[in-house]
Design an enzyme around this catalytic site. Structure first.
Site, mmCIF file in Angstrom:
data_model
loop_
_atom_site.group_PDB
_atom_site.id
_atom_site.type_symbol
_atom_site.label_atom_id
_atom_site.label_comp_id
_atom_site.label_asym_id
_atom_site.label_seq_id
_atom_site.Cartn_x
_atom_site.Cartn_y
_atom_site.Cartn_z
ATOM 1 N N SER A 142 15.078 3.372 45.445
ATOM 2 C CA SER A 142 16.278 3.288 46.270
ATOM 3 C C SER A 142 16.520 4.649 46.896
ATOM 4 O O SER A 142 16.071 5.678 46.368
ATOM 5 C CB SER A 142 17.481 2.908 45.397
ATOM 6 O OG SER A 142 18.705 3.087 46.081
ATOM 7 N N TYR A 155 23.610 4.685 38.333
ATOM 8 C CA TYR A 155 22.527 4.062 39.100
ATOM 9 C C TYR A 155 21.645 5.125 39.743
ATOM 10 O O TYR A 155 20.417 5.026 39.740
ATOM 11 C CB TYR A 155 23.139 3.156 40.166
ATOM 12 C CG TYR A 155 22.131 2.419 41.017
ATOM 13 C CD1 TYR A 155 21.242 1.513 40.451
ATOM 14 C CD2 TYR A 155 22.087 2.606 42.400
ATOM 15 C CE1 TYR A 155 20.329 0.817 41.230
ATOM 16 C CE2 TYR A 155 21.187 1.921 43.185
ATOM 17 C CZ TYR A 155 20.302 1.030 42.600
ATOM 18 O OH TYR A 155 19.404 0.357 43.375
#
Length: 257
Positions: A142, A155
Site C-alpha cells: 500500500s 496499518y
C-alpha cells in the site's frame, strides 16, 4: 508483449481471493492463462469464484486457508511440486484511531494478517517457486507502506513491514530464478476494505471516498498486478505505486464537494 506462462510456472496462488483486489486478480490471471488457486477464509466466496472461472473455461481451484495459521499454510504448500506465481494479497486495516487510543488487538491482527501472513506463504512456497525455474512473488502492499497519515499508524506500520519484507527478500534471493514484485495501491474503492476498517459503519466508510470522482477500483489494481507478472522473466517491477488522479499523496486528495 506479454507472453503466456510456461507449463512449469503456470500455477498462480492468490491469497485473500474472496473479494476485492484478490478476486479481481484471480480473474485477470486466469484470463492470462494461469491455473489459479484461490485461498481465503471464506470458503463459500472462493468456491463460487472458482465455479465462475471454471464455467468460463479457465482452470481454478478453491482452497480455504487462514494465512496466519502456519501449520495450515505448510499443509497447503505440500500439495504442490512447483508453482509459478504467489500473490500475497490477504490483509486489511482495522480502526483509524490515534496512537494514544488505538486498540492493541487491532494492531496485532493487522500485523499478523498483513505481515506474518505474507511471511508464512512466502516461506512455505518459495522452494516451489524456485523449483519452477521462473517464479514470481507479488506483495500487495500500500502507499501506507511508504508514508504515514494521522489515524493510520497501525496499518501504516504493518504495510511498512510488508514493504521491507519484499525489499529484503529481493536482496537475499538475487541470482535465483524468482522475482519479487511489490504493488502499492493508494485509494482503492472496494466493497469491503473501508467497511471492515470501520467495523461495518457504512457512513464512516463512505466518507473515505466522499467527493472523489474516480478512486481506483479492484480491477485497476488487478490489471497492474497482471501486467507486472506477465513481463518477460528478466524484467522485475521492484515497486509500482498507483493512485487515482485525484490523490496526490496519502494526505492530499481532491474532493468535489
Amino acid at each position: 508483449m506479454a507472453s503466456a506462462p510456461s507449463a512449469a510456472s503456470r500455477i498462480a496462488v492468490v491469497t485473500g481471493a474472496s473479494s476485492g483486489i484478490g478476486a479481481a486478480t484471480a480473474r485477470r490471471l486466469a484470463e492470462a492463462g494461469y491455473r489459479v488457486v484461490l485461498t481465503a477464509r471464506r470458503a463459500d466466496r472462493i468456491e463460487a469464484l472458482a465455479k465462475e472461472l471454471t464455467e468460463a473455461g479457465h482452470s481454478a481451484t478453491a482452497y480455504p486457508l487462514d494465512v496466519t495459521d502456519r501449520a495450515a499454510v505448510d499443509e497447503f504448500a505440500g500439495a504442490f511440486r512447483t508453482i509459478g506465481v504467489l500473490v500475497n494479497n490477504a490483509g486489511g486495516a482495522l480502526g483509524a484511531d490515534p496512537v494514544a487510543s488505538a486498540d492493541p488487538e487491532h494492531w496485532r491482527t493487522m500485523y499478523e494478517t498483513n505481515v506474518l501472513g505474507t511471511l508464512n506463504l512466502t516461506q512455505a512456497l518459495l522452494p516451489k517457486l524456485e523449483a519452477s525455474g521462473d517464479g514470481t512473488v507479488v506483495v500487495v502492499s500500500s502507499t501506507a507502506g511508504l508514508s504515514t497519515y494521522e489515524g493510520g499508524a497501525g496499518y501504516v506500520a504493518a504495510k511498512h513491514a510488508e514493504h521491507v519484507l519484499a525489499e529484503t527478500l529481493r536482496l537475499e534471493i538475487v541470482g535465483k530464478p524468482v522475482r519479487v514484485l511489490e504493488i502499492a495501491p493508494g485509494m482503492v474503492k472496494t466493497d469491503e476494505f473501508a467497511l471492515t476498517r470501520f467495523a461495518g459503519d457504512s457512513e464512516k466508510a463512505a466518507k473515505v471516498y466522499e467527493g472523489v470522482a474516480a478512486p481506483l477500483t479492484a480491477d485497476d489494481v488487478a490489471d497492474s498486478i497482471t501486467w507486472a507478472v506477465t513481463r518477460p522473466s528478466h524484467v522485475n517491477i521492484d515497486l509500482m505505486v498507483l493512485r487515482p488522479r485525484a490523490q496526490a499523496s496519502n494526505t492530499k486528495v481532491h474532493r468535489e464537494l
